[in-house]
Design an enzyme around this catalytic site. Structure first.
Site, PDB file in Angstrom:
ATOM      1  N   HIS A 264     -70.292  21.798  -8.849  1.00 55.40           N
ATOM      2  CA  HIS A 264     -70.785  22.088 -10.197  1.00 55.40           C
ATOM      3  C   HIS A 264     -70.945  20.782 -10.946  1.00 55.40           C
ATOM      4  CE1 HIS A 264     -71.149  23.901 -14.164  1.00 55.40           C
ATOM      5  NE2 HIS A 264     -71.456  25.011 -13.528  1.00 55.40           N
ATOM      6  N   ASP A 318     -70.507  31.446  -8.178  1.00 56.44           N
ATOM      7  CA  ASP A 318     -71.302  32.148  -7.170  1.00 56.44           C
ATOM      8  C   ASP A 318     -70.576  32.331  -5.844  1.00 56.44           C
ATOM      9  OD1 ASP A 318     -73.523  32.554  -8.780  1.00 56.44           O
ATOM     10  OD2 ASP A 318     -74.341  30.571  -8.363  1.00 56.44           O
TER      11      ASP A 318
HETATM   12  N1  ACO Z   1     -71.586  21.095  -0.677  1.00 57.72           N
HETATM   13  C1  ACO Z   1     -71.395  19.841  -0.207  1.00 57.72           C
HETATM   14  N2  ACO Z   1     -71.528  18.726  -0.959  1.00 57.72           N
HETATM   15  C2  ACO Z   1     -71.877  18.902  -2.247  1.00 57.72           C
HETATM   16  C3  ACO Z   1     -72.072  20.175  -2.799  1.00 57.72           C
HETATM   17  C4  ACO Z   1     -71.923  21.293  -1.965  1.00 57.72           C
HETATM   18  N3  ACO Z   1     -72.134  22.528  -2.430  1.00 57.72           N
HETATM   19  N4  ACO Z   1     -72.410  20.044  -4.095  1.00 57.72           N
HETATM   20  C5  ACO Z   1     -72.415  18.721  -4.340  1.00 57.72           C
HETATM   21  N5  ACO Z   1     -72.109  18.034  -3.235  1.00 57.72           N
HETATM   22  C6  ACO Z   1     -72.039  16.568  -3.096  1.00 57.72           C
HETATM   23  C7  ACO Z   1     -73.425  15.972  -2.991  1.00 57.72           C
HETATM   24  O1  ACO Z   1     -73.854  15.857  -1.648  1.00 57.72           O
HETATM   25  C8  ACO Z   1     -73.232  14.617  -3.647  1.00 57.72           C
HETATM   26  O2  ACO Z   1     -72.583  13.783  -2.728  1.00 57.72           O
HETATM   27  P1  ACO Z   1     -72.800  12.173  -2.766  1.00 57.72           P
HETATM   28  O3  ACO Z   1     -72.172  11.704  -4.021  1.00 57.72           O
HETATM   29  O4  ACO Z   1     -72.094  11.687  -1.533  1.00 57.72           O
HETATM   30  O5  ACO Z   1     -74.280  11.938  -2.719  1.00 57.72           O
HETATM   31  C9  ACO Z   1     -72.234  14.904  -4.766  1.00 57.72           C
HETATM   32  O6  ACO Z   1     -71.498  16.065  -4.334  1.00 57.72           O
HETATM   33  C10 ACO Z   1     -72.922  15.238  -6.095  1.00 57.72           C
HETATM   34  O7  ACO Z   1     -73.841  16.301  -5.871  1.00 57.72           O
HETATM   35  P2  ACO Z   1     -75.131  16.567  -6.740  1.00 57.72           P
HETATM   36  O8  ACO Z   1     -76.000  17.517  -6.029  1.00 57.72           O
HETATM   37  O9  ACO Z   1     -75.721  15.248  -7.162  1.00 57.72           O
HETATM   38  O10 ACO Z   1     -74.462  17.242  -8.007  1.00 57.72           O
HETATM   39  P3  ACO Z   1     -75.210  17.938  -9.194  1.00 57.72           P
HETATM   40  O11 ACO Z   1     -74.283  17.913 -10.321  1.00 57.72           O
HETATM   41  O12 ACO Z   1     -76.566  17.363  -9.364  1.00 57.72           O
HETATM   42  O13 ACO Z   1     -75.440  19.438  -8.660  1.00 57.72           O
HETATM   43  C11 ACO Z   1     -74.954  21.658  -7.994  1.00 57.72           C
HETATM   44  C12 ACO Z   1     -74.589  20.494  -8.932  1.00 57.72           C
HETATM   45  C13 ACO Z   1     -76.471  21.871  -8.047  1.00 57.72           C
HETATM   46  C14 ACO Z   1     -74.271  22.924  -8.455  1.00 57.72           C
HETATM   47  C15 ACO Z   1     -74.527  21.277  -6.566  1.00 57.72           C
HETATM   48  O14 ACO Z   1     -73.124  21.164  -6.505  1.00 57.72           O
HETATM   49  C16 ACO Z   1     -75.035  22.277  -5.543  1.00 57.72           C
HETATM   50  O15 ACO Z   1     -76.171  22.149  -5.072  1.00 57.72           O
HETATM   51  N6  ACO Z   1     -74.185  23.286  -5.151  1.00 57.72           N
HETATM   52  C17 ACO Z   1     -74.602  24.302  -4.199  1.00 57.72           C
HETATM   53  C18 ACO Z   1     -75.451  25.360  -4.906  1.00 57.72           C
HETATM   54  C19 ACO Z   1     -74.629  26.231  -5.834  1.00 57.72           C
HETATM   55  O16 ACO Z   1     -73.565  26.733  -5.489  1.00 57.72           O
HETATM   56  N7  ACO Z   1     -75.162  26.413  -7.037  1.00 57.72           N
HETATM   57  C20 ACO Z   1     -74.539  27.256  -8.062  1.00 57.72           C
HETATM   58  C21 ACO Z   1     -74.013  26.424  -9.186  1.00 57.72           C
HETATM   59  S1  ACO Z   1     -73.215  27.422 -10.409  1.00 57.72           S
HETATM   60  C22 ACO Z   1     -74.503  28.149 -11.216  1.00 57.72           C
HETATM   61  O17 ACO Z   1     -75.550  27.594 -11.394  1.00 57.72           O
HETATM   62  C23 ACO Z   1     -74.321  29.472 -11.653  1.00 57.72           C
END
Ligand code: ACO
Length: 382
Positions: A264, A318
């Site tokens: 998140h 989620d």
């Molecule tokens: N699994 C594995 N690694 C992850 C995950 C994940 N679900 N989420 C983030 N990371 C890692 C990324 O690879 C990144 O790693 P790095 O620093 O080595 O490059 C780091 O954590 C930061 O991730 P970002 O994607 O840049 O974080 P951001 O804040 O932009 O995105 C998000 C947040 C979109 C929720 C992301 O965590 C994600 O894609 N999660 C999976 C989808 C999901 O569950 N979405 C629901 C969110 S809650 C909602 O909207 C109701």
């Protein structure tokens, strides 16, 4: 500081509005709606009261709540031609696309073109809250060849939706679980779909367009769409014994692999809503065998904590919602529309707030394209 240095991809940490609707502390997993912890509302309030609280700013009196509840029940039914429109939609289309189109169409049947009129804005807000469950249930039924059911004015918001979807009145326990899920999803500060609603609202778009825009954003798998994908992920893993092998294989193939339902932008600890949903799941499965999807989710949370925990990546809302919805008999592709019928209260609260001191959103960009490019006539191009 240079303009380039100020640029924050995804607008991370950039305030987009001053808002009193909700408060979020991502380090303490604390979420409050108008100052009241969401866990308390999920346990002691209901969706109707929570929607009023979010939009109006304070808890309603008994009289206000009774009138609001009555007015919502009056606005659940939709025009028969809107039902015809839904019947004409492709049965294999996604319910979020159907909801997006149906909400825009709702605005054609019950217009609210002038957002300067607070009474009409409030009426449209009630219609959106009341009718969106009807639209979701109508598409879910008609695509599988079932008759669209009329809303039941003797049932509350949560029970009426489950009735319209499944054709039978839910048990009190199922009604309470579903109502708590609606409360937990009703609002969440400046997320992508709420920001969308505020941007559309700032252009003085009508409330149906505002909500349709937010629905489009919510449909994405990085936002609301993750609840469906999380459940499909647990089903695909096939059982808790496969979790470690599955995750190792995914990470070997793609070190940046995103586990659905984890991570998140704001929370760096487990999302408090995931904790409440897990408690709900535990309660539901206390007297029945735990479904394999739930056992898989528990094991995935455990294994993932060892890998991603140090980076602050834990279950979000989620992660467990799909397991709960599945046990209520709700089809997987209706999970995100359910998110929308809950979140509409938060979107509307932000829309009303945006209109009070409105200024149209018009951010800047860092231009990285070319300049002064000569136009080459078509016949002279290679
Ligand atoms: N699994 C594995 N690694 C992850 C995950 C994940 N679900 N989420 C983030 N990371 C890692 C990324 O690879 C990144 O790693 P790095 O620093 O080595 O490059 C780091 O954590 C930061 O991730 P970002 O994607 O840049 O974080 P951001 O804040 O932009 O995105 C998000 C947040 C979109 C929720 C992301 O965590 C994600 O894609 N999660 C999976 C989808 C999901 O569950 N979405 C629901 C969110 S809650 C909602 O909207 C109701």
């Amino acid at each position: 500081m240079t303009v380039e240095a100020e640029f924050k991809p995804g607008l991370e940490d950039v305030p987009a509005a001053k808002s009193a609707v909700s408060f979020l502390d991502g380090k303490k997993a604390r979420l409050e709606y108008r100052g009241i912890p969401v866990e308390v509302l999920a346990q002691q309030s209901n969706y109707e009261e929570t929607a009023w609280l979010l939009i109006k700013g304070d808890l309603p009196t008994q009289k206000q709540l009774a009138e609001f509840d009555h007015d919502l029940r009056q606005r659940r039914a939709v025009h028969y031609r809107l039902k015809d429109l839904i019947r004409c939609m492709p049965a294999d289309g996604h319910p979020m696309d159907a909801l997006h189109a149906s909400v825009a169409a709702l605005g054609l049947f019950y217009p609210c073109p002038n957002v300067a009129d607070p009474a009409r804005n409030w009426d449209a807000s009630m219609r959106l809250i009341a009718a969106m469950p009807t639209l979701v249930a109508a598409f879910a039924r008609t695509r599988r060849g079932d008759e669209i059911l009329d809303p039941r004015p003797d049932l509350d918001h949560a029970a009426n939706f489950l009735y319209m979807l499944g054709g039978k009145e839910p048990t009190p326990a199922a009604r309470k679980v579903f109502d708590a899920c609606l409360v937990l999803h009703a609002e969440h500060q400046m997320n992508a779909s709420t920001f969308t609603a505020r941007v559309a609202g700032s252009a003085l778009a009508n409330p149906y367009q505002v909500i349709a825009s937010a629905i489009g954003t919510l449909s994405g798998p990085l936002h609301g769409g993750a609840n469906e994908e999380a459940l499909e992920q647990f089903e695909g893993i096939g059982g808790p014994q496969n979790v470690k092998g599955w995750l190792d294989a995914k990470r070997a193939a793609d070190p940046k692999y995103k586990v659905m339902g984890l991570g998140h932008r704001v929370y760096k600890v487990k999302d408090g809503r995931a904790t409440v949903l897990q408690e709900i799941a535990e309660h539901m499965f206390a007297e029945t065998a735990r479904p394999k999807t739930y056992e898989t989710a528990l094991e995935l949370e455990r294994v993932a904590a060892g890998i991603y925990g140090p980076k602050g990546i834990y279950p979000n809302v989620d992660f467990y919602s799909g397991v709960v919805y599945q046990s209520l008999g709700i089809p997987t592709d209706v999970f995100t529309p359910i998110f929308a019928i809950a979140r509409v209260a938060g979107w509307l609260a932000h829309w009303h707030e945006q209109l009070v001191n409105n200024r149209i959103y018009r951010p800047d960009q860092i231009s990285v394209g070319k300049n002064d490019v000569p136009y080459v006539p078509l016949e002279q191009r290679p």
